[in-house]
Design a protein around this motif. Structure first.
Motif, PDB file in Angstrom:
ATOM      1  N   GLY A   1       0.810  -1.214   0.000  1.00  0.00           N
ATOM      2  CA  GLY A   1       0.000   0.000   0.000  1.00  0.00           C
ATOM      3  C   GLY A   1       0.846   1.268   0.000  1.00  0.00           C
ATOM      4  N   TRP A   2       2.073   1.166   0.479  1.00  0.00           N
ATOM      5  CA  TRP A   2       2.933   2.357   0.586  1.00  0.00           C
ATOM      6  C   TRP A   2       3.718   2.648  -0.676  1.00  0.00           C
ATOM      7  CZ3 TRP A   2       1.558   5.405   4.223  1.00  0.00           C
ATOM      8  CH2 TRP A   2       1.030   4.896   5.422  1.00  0.00           C
ATOM      9  N   GLY A   3       3.949   1.628  -1.493  1.00  0.00           N
ATOM     10  CA  GLY A   3       4.693   1.882  -2.718  1.00  0.00           C
ATOM     11  C   GLY A   3       5.211   0.595  -3.322  1.00  0.00           C
ATOM     12  N   ARG A   4       5.804   0.737  -4.504  1.00  0.00           N
ATOM     13  CA  ARG A   4       6.387  -0.419  -5.179  1.00  0.00           C
ATOM     14  C   ARG A   4       7.575  -0.964  -4.393  1.00  0.00           C
ATOM     15  NH1 ARG A   4       6.915   1.204 -11.585  1.00  0.00           N
ATOM     16  NH2 ARG A   4       4.681   1.489 -11.960  1.00  0.00           N
ATOM     17  N   VAL A   5       7.836  -2.233  -4.577  1.00  0.00           N
ATOM     18  CA  VAL A   5       9.061  -2.814  -4.022  1.00  0.00           C
ATOM     19  C   VAL A   5      10.148  -2.645  -5.069  1.00  0.00           C
ATOM     20  CG1 VAL A   5      10.176  -4.911  -3.199  1.00  0.00           C
ATOM     21  CG2 VAL A   5       7.772  -4.471  -2.652  1.00  0.00           C
ATOM     22  N   GLU A   6      11.177  -1.913  -4.733  1.00  0.00           N
ATOM     23  CA  GLU A   6      12.247  -1.657  -5.695  1.00  0.00           C
ATOM     24  C   GLU A   6      13.208  -2.839  -5.743  1.00  0.00           C
ATOM     25  OE1 GLU A   6      11.943   0.845  -7.611  1.00  0.00           O
ATOM     26  OE2 GLU A   6      10.369   1.896  -6.498  1.00  0.00           O
ATOM     27  N   GLY A   7      14.011  -2.873  -6.771  1.00  0.00           N
ATOM     28  CA  GLY A   7      15.049  -3.897  -6.867  1.00  0.00           C
ATOM     29  C   GLY A   7      14.647  -5.063  -7.752  1.00  0.00           C
ATOM     30  N   GLY A   8      15.589  -5.951  -7.969  1.00  0.00           N
ATOM     31  CA  GLY A   8      15.412  -7.021  -8.943  1.00  0.00           C
ATOM     32  C   GLY A   8      14.817  -8.290  -8.379  1.00  0.00           C
ATOM     33  N   TRP A   9      13.698  -8.169  -7.692  1.00  0.00           N
ATOM     34  CA  TRP A   9      13.015  -9.361  -7.192  1.00  0.00           C
ATOM     35  C   TRP A   9      12.455 -10.183  -8.355  1.00  0.00           C
ATOM     36  CZ3 TRP A   9       8.083  -8.937  -8.913  1.00  0.00           C
ATOM     37  CH2 TRP A   9       7.551  -7.660  -9.070  1.00  0.00           C
ATOM     38  N   SER A  10      12.129 -11.447  -8.061  1.00  0.00           N
ATOM     39  CA  SER A  10      11.642 -12.358  -9.098  1.00  0.00           C
ATOM     40  C   SER A  10      10.180 -12.694  -8.919  1.00  0.00           C
ATOM     41  CB  SER A  10      12.434 -13.663  -9.068  1.00  0.00           C
ATOM     42  OG  SER A  10      13.813 -13.398  -9.157  1.00  0.00           O
ATOM     43  N   VAL A  11       9.762 -12.835  -7.670  1.00  0.00           N
ATOM     44  CA  VAL A  11       8.387 -13.202  -7.350  1.00  0.00           C
ATOM     45  C   VAL A  11       7.938 -12.273  -6.232  1.00  0.00           C
ATOM     46  CG1 VAL A  11       6.868 -15.056  -6.525  1.00  0.00           C
ATOM     47  CG2 VAL A  11       8.832 -15.617  -7.968  1.00  0.00           C
ATOM     48  N   LEU A  12       6.685 -11.840  -6.295  1.00  0.00           N
ATOM     49  CA  LEU A  12       6.192 -10.915  -5.269  1.00  0.00           C
ATOM     50  C   LEU A  12       4.769 -11.306  -4.894  1.00  0.00           C
ATOM     51  CD1 LEU A  12       6.693  -7.130  -5.039  1.00  0.00           C
ATOM     52  CD2 LEU A  12       4.351  -7.988  -5.061  1.00  0.00           C
ATOM     53  N   THR A  13       4.464 -11.192  -3.605  1.00  0.00           N
ATOM     54  CA  THR A  13       3.112 -11.517  -3.162  1.00  0.00           C
ATOM     55  C   THR A  13       2.537 -10.357  -2.347  1.00  0.00           C
ATOM     56  OG1 THR A  13       3.931 -12.537  -1.129  1.00  0.00           O
ATOM     57  CG2 THR A  13       3.656 -13.987  -3.030  1.00  0.00           C
ATOM     58  N   GLY A  14       1.214 -10.266  -2.332  1.00  0.00           N
ATOM     59  CA  GLY A  14       0.540  -9.213  -1.583  1.00  0.00           C
ATOM     60  C   GLY A  14      -0.834  -9.664  -1.125  1.00  0.00           C
ATOM     61  N   SER A  15      -1.455  -8.853  -0.282  1.00  0.00           N
ATOM     62  CA  SER A  15      -2.731  -9.208   0.326  1.00  0.00           C
ATOM     63  C   SER A  15      -3.603  -7.965   0.402  1.00  0.00           C
ATOM     64  CB  SER A  15      -2.469  -9.762   1.729  1.00  0.00           C
ATOM     65  OG  SER A  15      -3.684  -9.944   2.412  1.00  0.00           O
ATOM     66  N   ALA A  16      -4.772  -8.002  -0.264  1.00  0.00           N
ATOM     67  CA  ALA A  16      -5.570  -6.783  -0.435  1.00  0.00           C
ATOM     68  C   ALA A  16      -6.117  -6.225   0.875  1.00  0.00           C
ATOM     69  CB  ALA A  16      -6.718  -7.052  -1.407  1.00  0.00           C
ATOM     70  N   HIS A  17      -6.491  -7.096   1.829  1.00  0.00           N
ATOM     71  CA  HIS A  17      -7.124  -6.562   3.042  1.00  0.00           C
ATOM     72  C   HIS A  17      -6.123  -5.821   3.922  1.00  0.00           C
ATOM     73  CE1 HIS A  17      -6.011  -9.533   6.254  1.00  0.00           C
ATOM     74  NE2 HIS A  17      -5.674 -10.212   5.192  1.00  0.00           N
ATOM     75  N   LYS A  18      -4.842  -5.891   3.586  1.00  0.00           N
ATOM     76  CA  LYS A  18      -3.850  -5.101   4.320  1.00  0.00           C
ATOM     77  C   LYS A  18      -3.818  -3.660   3.821  1.00  0.00           C
ATOM     78  CE  LYS A  18      -1.849  -8.908   6.171  1.00  0.00           C
ATOM     79  NZ  LYS A  18      -2.008  -9.329   7.552  1.00  0.00           N
ATOM     80  N   TRP A  19      -4.288  -3.418   2.590  1.00  0.00           N
ATOM     81  CA  TRP A  19      -4.260  -2.047   2.073  1.00  0.00           C
ATOM     82  C   TRP A  19      -5.664  -1.467   1.945  1.00  0.00           C
ATOM     83  CZ3 TRP A  19      -2.210  -5.429  -2.120  1.00  0.00           C
ATOM     84  CH2 TRP A  19      -3.127  -5.681  -3.141  1.00  0.00           C
ATOM     85  N   GLY A  20      -6.629  -2.051   2.644  1.00  0.00           N
ATOM     86  CA  GLY A  20      -7.982  -1.501   2.597  1.00  0.00           C
ATOM     87  C   GLY A  20      -8.862  -2.102   1.526  1.00  0.00           C
ATOM     88  N   GLY A  21      -8.360  -3.124   0.845  1.00  0.00           N
ATOM     89  CA  GLY A  21      -9.196  -3.883  -0.078  1.00  0.00           C
ATOM     90  C   GLY A  21     -10.029  -4.885   0.710  1.00  0.00           C
ATOM     91  N   PRO A  22     -10.920  -5.594   0.034  1.00  0.00           N
ATOM     92  CA  PRO A  22     -11.742  -6.594   0.734  1.00  0.00           C
ATOM     93  C   PRO A  22     -10.917  -7.840   1.041  1.00  0.00           C
ATOM     94  CG  PRO A  22     -12.198  -6.653  -1.614  1.00  0.00           C
ATOM     95  CD  PRO A  22     -11.203  -5.536  -1.411  1.00  0.00           C
ATOM     96  N   PRO A  23     -11.338  -8.653   2.003  1.00  0.00           N
ATOM     97  CA  PRO A  23     -10.688  -9.956   2.159  1.00  0.00           C
ATOM     98  C   PRO A  23     -10.980 -10.815   0.927  1.00  0.00           C
ATOM     99  CG  PRO A  23     -12.531  -9.715   3.709  1.00  0.00           C
ATOM    100  CD  PRO A  23     -12.437  -8.448   2.947  1.00  0.00           C
ATOM    101  N   GLY A  24     -10.211 -11.853   0.741  1.00  0.00           N
ATOM    102  CA  GLY A  24     -10.468 -12.779  -0.366  1.00  0.00           C
ATOM    103  C   GLY A  24      -9.645 -12.507  -1.612  1.00  0.00           C
ATOM    104  N   VAL A  25      -8.689 -11.566  -1.532  1.00  0.00           N
ATOM    105  CA  VAL A  25      -7.862 -11.277  -2.704  1.00  0.00           C
ATOM    106  C   VAL A  25      -6.393 -11.160  -2.306  1.00  0.00           C
ATOM    107  CG1 VAL A  25      -7.432  -9.739  -4.667  1.00  0.00           C
ATOM    108  CG2 VAL A  25      -9.758  -9.987  -3.765  1.00  0.00           C
ATOM    109  N   GLY A  26      -5.570 -11.972  -2.925  1.00  0.00           N
ATOM    110  CA  GLY A  26      -4.134 -11.818  -2.828  1.00  0.00           C
ATOM    111  C   GLY A  26      -3.587 -11.623  -4.227  1.00  0.00           C
ATOM    112  N   LEU A  27      -2.321 -11.279  -4.334  1.00  0.00           N
ATOM    113  CA  LEU A  27      -1.746 -11.258  -5.679  1.00  0.00           C
ATOM    114  C   LEU A  27      -0.388 -11.929  -5.680  1.00  0.00           C
ATOM    115  CD1 LEU A  27       0.366  -8.645  -5.778  1.00  0.00           C
ATOM    116  CD2 LEU A  27      -1.747  -7.397  -6.138  1.00  0.00           C
ATOM    117  N   LEU A  28      -0.124 -12.559  -6.808  1.00  0.00           N
ATOM    118  CA  LEU A  28       1.108 -13.307  -7.015  1.00  0.00           C
ATOM    119  C   LEU A  28       1.700 -12.856  -8.340  1.00  0.00           C
ATOM    120  CD1 LEU A  28       3.160 -15.643  -6.612  1.00  0.00           C
ATOM    121  CD2 LEU A  28       1.466 -17.184  -7.621  1.00  0.00           C
ATOM    122  N   VAL A  29       2.897 -12.298  -8.276  1.00  0.00           N
ATOM    123  CA  VAL A  29       3.583 -11.836  -9.476  1.00  0.00           C
ATOM    124  C   VAL A  29       4.800 -12.725  -9.695  1.00  0.00           C
ATOM    125  CG1 VAL A  29       4.745  -9.889 -10.579  1.00  0.00           C
ATOM    126  CG2 VAL A  29       2.854  -9.473  -8.981  1.00  0.00           C
TER     127      VAL A  29
END
Lengths: 458, 458
Positions: free
Chosen positions: A180-208
């Motif tokens: 919610g605060w900003g992009r993760v900088e640097g050369g990562w390969s896989v990234l995960t997140g969770s919507a209810h931590k940034w004020g989204g509804p429960p039931g949504v995560g993301l996998l990059v």
């Protein structure tokens, strides 16, 4: 409102609510279908994916939506570990990862893989050299959170990613606390997140998963979300998640300054206004909204109840609140005091007056708990030249309270031997010694439990 | 509204919408937390579990909420197969299960297990004897849907459960299509469902495991939902799912009569008003809202487009719509015509006048597709005593159209040899023979593709 546990779950952002309502009407159908309602759902899903990818800083076809951040971590770790199985079965994680990462590591180990835990400093931070030392020719994957969920410490992700990249090892970043605060900088390969931590509804995560990372989805096949997240897509919630991510990002820079000022205030004033408190976590490299401290001679659960009665919702990594009665693995890895632990995590928009009310209420709450616990008299007995405190059968924070009561009874240079069968004492007695300038000599097995030896220095 | 694809996903029930809105405000917090907002979420979650358990007919502590019906099936099958691994690794499924079950079976096979598929009759139904024959001493689990998702045929679950129970084998019932209509009767052991099929929101499935069934949850550990469904609980959606299940159940008996009358109308009138149509699925033991038919000389995708233009949303198990270009495994297992396949699945509250409009529009839509496809002239040549039709490189429904064009050109008793490299022809040419009273002699490898031999009987 005194809800200060945004790191667990944030209240629904108004933009998320609005987007959810609209897309419940427009996006309930199966996006895989070719008729009108299906095409509409597909368009909403595609637009949400574009928006989320823009916020993350990746291509839309690198991002899939999962049913939670936990699922994203499980699927991401399992997929890379399977995809790179020919390289080897070694996994690196930091000692302070979220349980979803550590449980993935446990499962990997149970299935025959090996795991290295990278240690952290007293502020909760890893360093890139630690990852460098852990890398092996058979390392399939390294995992590192962007920031810690219990103490707010930001990790040196870009540096660790560089070290991993140089070795050809992909880095999975659990960005649940920071996205919610900003992009993760640097050369990562896989990234995960969770919507209810940034004020989204429960039931949504993301996998990059970045293009080029070998990935083999695990579990039964399913054609949805590029085969990486089984089950019918939750389009309305996904739309709301993406909309709220954009919304919080638009406010993030300004809100970060405001919340940082409020948590700075807590960091500075709590130790001044409450005796025997240790503020934990890195004082500079930290998230804007999280501040964590531990109070000696207090058990976390009682303190949480006191604060709840006063209208404040916070959480605790203290051994005394968890159902397993073991202290938070994060505090343990940092080697800091775990008793009377309180995490304050301010949601977006937290009001200054609520923080002031909290600061006003805390000293009384701590004092009330200490009063209740202060009653038991230590059963001390001098044995040879050592003062023995029998705290067997007593739980955190009683052993430390009993130690504090008798330390003045031995001469400088003298020893106190605390007998305890409480797991938390292992962590809290050394931490108390460090806070109090006494020497923790070490522990040794006793007839029952463990004996902790403390030398009085002053 | 002409949305007739409720078997894919039902529009959100008004009760679900209302419950979702209310619980977004009340149930967004972490139900594992002890503070006010957490306790409120926990109460909502507990109440939803009680309500869902009552609707299913199980104890609340036997039911967990998953993120989808697919996840419930994956977790349920994997959990029982692992829990009963000492018994053996044999799994029984019917040939017409939902892909989530068949993909679980594939994964089990890939991991070294064995799978038996129980065949179905031309109406799509298994019989208990088929399961009895498939049972082995090393059978760990049997799976059977309560009703088929493509043709609506209800399965003899109670009888199959008795056969399994006598052998000490648990039966997993995928109740996704029927749970809105009523409880699944009989002695099943594990049951799964999907909320968006009964008008609940997407993002909620349910998994019921009867006490006494050996179950070992797979994947990384997670303390939520009794360790059987990882990830933060989606309390608002769960509350909405449980509320809508109660709501549709209250209307189910009355609505079943009404929808059955409407699908009866479709069953009776489509074959009268459109030539060369086969209605498929069991005419009596079937769900109230589903009716499926196949139209000769039509490709499913074109027909779906025609109907979509006319304002009707239906789906198709025809080979010509799937991205894989293979016919529906359900229609294949039933041995019925797959070309020009249309599934009409009426949502709760479907209006009679919309069904009448559909019946009015269908003949024109079929005729339009047939007109477009009718153009190609069969390239026929008499070779010895056999008329050869070269349909190589042509896709369903062209081979059948070309066969139909020339059958009258050979004398009664004469043979037509259709050369085809289309997978669907394997299914559709025998089905056409059955519908037309001609003899399907069999297939044999040809220089290219497959030769299908048909003898003219009349």
């Amino acid at each position: 409102m005194g809800y200060f546990d945004a790191a667990s779950s944030a209240p629904l952002h108004p933009v998320a609510r609005q987007a959810l309502l609209a897309s419940l009407d427009e996006g309930w159908a199966d996006p895989a279908r070719l008729y009108r309602e299906g095409r509409r759902a597909r368009m909403l899903l595609d637009a949400a994916r574009e928006a989320a990818a823009e916020a993350v800083g990746c291509r839309a076809d690198e991002l899939v939506f999962t049913s939670s951040g936990t699922r994203a971590v499980h699927a991401g770790a399992a997929g890379v570990l399977a995809g790179r199985r020919r390289v080897g079965r070694h996994l690196i994680v930091s000692a302070v990862e979220h349980s979803s990462v550590l449980h993935s590591a446990d499962a990997h180990e149970a299935a025959g893989g090996t795991v290295t835990q990278v240690t952290v400093d007293r502020g909760g931070s890893v360093d890139a050299a630690g990852y460098g030392d852990a890398l092996r020719p058979d390392t399939a994957l390294a995992c590192l959170q962007s920031a810690n969920h219990e103490v707010g410490t930001e990790q040196p992700v870009a540096e660790v990613a560089d070290v991993c990249r140089a070795a050809g090892v992909p880095l999975l970043v659990d960005a649940a606390q920071s996205l919610g605060w900003g992009r993760v900088e640097g050369g990562w390969s896989v990234l995960t997140g969770s919507a209810h931590k940034w004020g989204g509804p429960p039931g949504v995560g993301l996998l990059v998963v970045r293009k080029g990372v070998r990935f083999a989805a695990q579990g039964p096949a399913d054609e949805r979300e590029s085969g990486r997240a089984a089950g019918f897509e939750n389009v309305p919630a996904i739309v709301a998640a993406a909309a709220s991510l954009r919304a919080v990002r638009a406010e993030a820079a300004q809100e970060a300054v405001r919340l940082r000022e409020l948590t700075e205030r807590i960091r500075a004033r709590v130790p001044r206004e409450v005796a025997d408190v240790e503020v934990v976590g890195d004082p500079r490299r930290r998230l804007p909204g999280i501040v964590t401290f531990s109070c000696l001679y207090v058990d976390g659960e009682s303190l949480l109840h006191e604060l709840d009665r006063a209208g404040f919702s916070v959480s605790s990594g203290s051994s005394c609140t968890s159902s397993t009665l073991t202290p938070s693995h994060v505090l343990k890895a940092m080697g800091v005091l775990s008793e009377g632990n309180v995490r304050v995590s301010l949601p977006f928009g937290a009001a200054e007056e609520d923080v002031e009310r909290f600061l006003g209420a805390l000293p009384g709450a701590v004092a009330a708990v200490r009063r209740t616990l202060g009653a038991p008299e230590p059963r001390a007995a001098v044995r040879d030249d050592v003062l023995v405190v029998d705290s067997l059968g007593k739980r955190c924070p009683i052993p430390v309270i009993e130690l504090a009561r008798v330390i003045g009874d031995v001469p400088v240079g003298g020893l106190v031997r605390v007998l305890s069968d409480d797991e938390a004492a292992r962590l809290d007695i050394p931490a108390w010694c460090e806070m109090r300038g006494q020497e923790y000599v070490g522990e040794e097995p006793a007839e029952r439990g463990t004996a902790h030896l403390v030398r009085r220095l002053g």
